[in-house]
Design a protein around this motif. Structure first.
Motif, short mmCIF file in Angstrom:
data_model
loop_
_atom_site.label_atom_id
_atom_site.label_comp_id
_atom_site.label_asym_id
_atom_site.label_seq_id
_atom_site.Cartn_x
_atom_site.Cartn_y
_atom_site.Cartn_z
N LEU A 48 0.86 -1.17 0.00
CA LEU A 48 0.00 0.00 0.00
C LEU A 48 0.90 1.23 0.00
O LEU A 48 1.88 1.27 0.73
N ALA A 49 0.56 2.21 -0.82
CA ALA A 49 1.35 3.44 -0.87
C ALA A 49 0.44 4.65 -0.74
O ALA A 49 -0.71 4.63 -1.20
N GLY A 50 0.97 5.67 -0.12
CA GLY A 50 0.27 6.94 0.00
C GLY A 50 1.24 8.06 -0.32
O GLY A 50 2.45 7.89 -0.28
N VAL A 51 0.70 9.21 -0.67
CA VAL A 51 1.52 10.37 -0.98
C VAL A 51 1.65 11.22 0.28
O VAL A 51 0.65 11.60 0.88
N ASN A 52 2.88 11.52 0.65
CA ASN A 52 3.13 12.32 1.84
C ASN A 52 3.37 13.77 1.41
O ASN A 52 4.46 14.12 0.97
N ASN A 93 -4.22 12.97 7.54
CA ASN A 93 -2.80 13.04 7.25
C ASN A 93 -2.38 11.70 6.64
O ASN A 93 -3.18 10.77 6.53
N THR A 94 -1.13 11.61 6.24
CA THR A 94 -0.65 10.40 5.56
C THR A 94 -0.83 9.16 6.42
O THR A 94 -1.29 8.11 5.94
N ALA A 95 -0.46 9.23 7.68
CA ALA A 95 -0.57 8.08 8.57
C ALA A 95 -2.02 7.65 8.73
O ALA A 95 -2.34 6.45 8.70
N GLU A 96 -2.92 8.62 8.91
CA GLU A 96 -4.35 8.28 9.04
C GLU A 96 -4.86 7.63 7.76
O GLU A 96 -5.62 6.66 7.82
N ALA A 97 -4.46 8.15 6.61
CA ALA A 97 -4.93 7.60 5.34
C ALA A 97 -4.46 6.16 5.15
O ALA A 97 -5.25 5.28 4.79
N LEU A 98 -3.20 5.91 5.43
CA LEU A 98 -2.69 4.54 5.30
C LEU A 98 -3.36 3.60 6.30
O LEU A 98 -3.75 2.48 5.95
N ALA A 99 -3.51 4.06 7.53
CA ALA A 99 -4.16 3.24 8.55
C ALA A 99 -5.62 2.98 8.19
O ALA A 99 -6.13 1.88 8.39
N ALA A 100 -6.30 3.98 7.65
CA ALA A 100 -7.69 3.80 7.23
C ALA A 100 -7.79 2.75 6.14
O ALA A 100 -8.68 1.88 6.18
N ALA A 101 -6.89 2.80 5.18
CA ALA A 101 -6.90 1.80 4.10
C ALA A 101 -6.69 0.40 4.67
O ALA A 101 -7.39 -0.55 4.27
N LEU A 102 -5.75 0.26 5.58
CA LEU A 102 -5.51 -1.05 6.19
C LEU A 102 -6.73 -1.52 6.97
O LEU A 102 -7.11 -2.70 6.89
N ARG A 103 -7.36 -0.61 7.70
CA ARG A 103 -8.54 -0.96 8.50
C ARG A 103 -9.70 -1.39 7.60
O ARG A 103 -10.37 -2.38 7.87
N ILE A 104 -9.93 -0.66 6.54
CA ILE A 104 -11.02 -1.00 5.60
C ILE A 104 -10.74 -2.36 4.95
O ILE A 104 -11.66 -3.14 4.72
N ALA A 105 -9.47 -2.63 4.69
CA ALA A 105 -9.09 -3.91 4.07
C ALA A 105 -9.14 -5.07 5.06
O ALA A 105 -8.86 -6.21 4.69
N ARG A 109 -5.10 -5.01 12.92
CA ARG A 109 -3.90 -4.95 13.77
C ARG A 109 -2.81 -4.10 13.11
O ARG A 109 -2.15 -3.31 13.77
N ASP A 110 -2.63 -4.28 11.81
CA ASP A 110 -1.63 -3.47 11.09
C ASP A 110 -1.99 -1.99 11.15
O ASP A 110 -1.12 -1.14 11.32
N ALA A 111 -3.28 -1.69 11.01
CA ALA A 111 -3.74 -0.29 11.08
C ALA A 111 -3.44 0.30 12.45
O ALA A 111 -2.95 1.43 12.57
N GLU A 112 -3.71 -0.47 13.50
CA GLU A 112 -3.45 0.01 14.87
C GLU A 112 -1.96 0.22 15.11
O GLU A 112 -1.56 1.21 15.73
#
Length: 149
Positions: A48-52, A93-105, A109-112
């Motif tokens: 998973l990648a996000g733009v910072n 922010n970038t961290a929230e976006a990546l964590a949200a994607a992991l949580r939705i997927a 645990r990875d999101a947390e």
């Protein structure tokens, strides 16, 4: 304030060159498809990648050049909990976006773990708990988009 760089410093993410080939999901604000639980196998296998970047600099990001076009996804409606944009819809922010994607997927645990270094991490999940529950129950991006109601 720069959550993406903090993730890199903590060893929770790595910096990618925008020109590098990437076969995973790329979060892009202008993507036609919404991220969904159906993307979990791609995220688990390819990443998973996000733009910072700052929200003010978003227009300068060449999203069309990032990753494979068919693997670009946008996030559904979520509310930021970070200290800069607390309570603002969609201003994650970038961290929230990546964590949200992991949580939705379904990679809860990875999101947390991703948000553990941030004081606002728990608040982000709590603020969006109902949304995450609805999005997790969706089958695909259309279902996630419809879940917002």
């Amino acid at each position: 304030r720069d959550s993406g760089s903090k993730l890199v410093r903590q060893g929770l993410a790595r910096r990618l060159d925008a020109r590098a080939a990437f076969r995973g999901i790329v979060l892009a604000a202008d993507a036609p498809q919404v991220l969904s639980p159906a993307d979990a196998p791609i995220i688990a296998a390819q990443g998973l990648a996000g733009v910072n970047c700052s929200w003010r600099g978003l227009d300068a990001v060449p999203f069309s050049a990032l990753g494979r076009p068919e693997l670009r996804r946008r996030l559904p409606f979520l509310v930021a909990a970070n200290e800069v944009n607390y309570g603002k819809p969609l201003y994650l922010n970038t961290a929230e976006a990546l964590a949200a994607a992991l949580r939705i997927a379904g990679l809860v645990r990875d999101a947390e773990l991703l948000l553990a270094p941030f004081a606002s991490g728990g608040a982000f999940f709590a603020l969006n708990a109902d949304a995450f529950e609805a999005y997790a129950a969706a089958v695909d991006g259309d279902g996630v988009a419809a879940a917002r109601g």
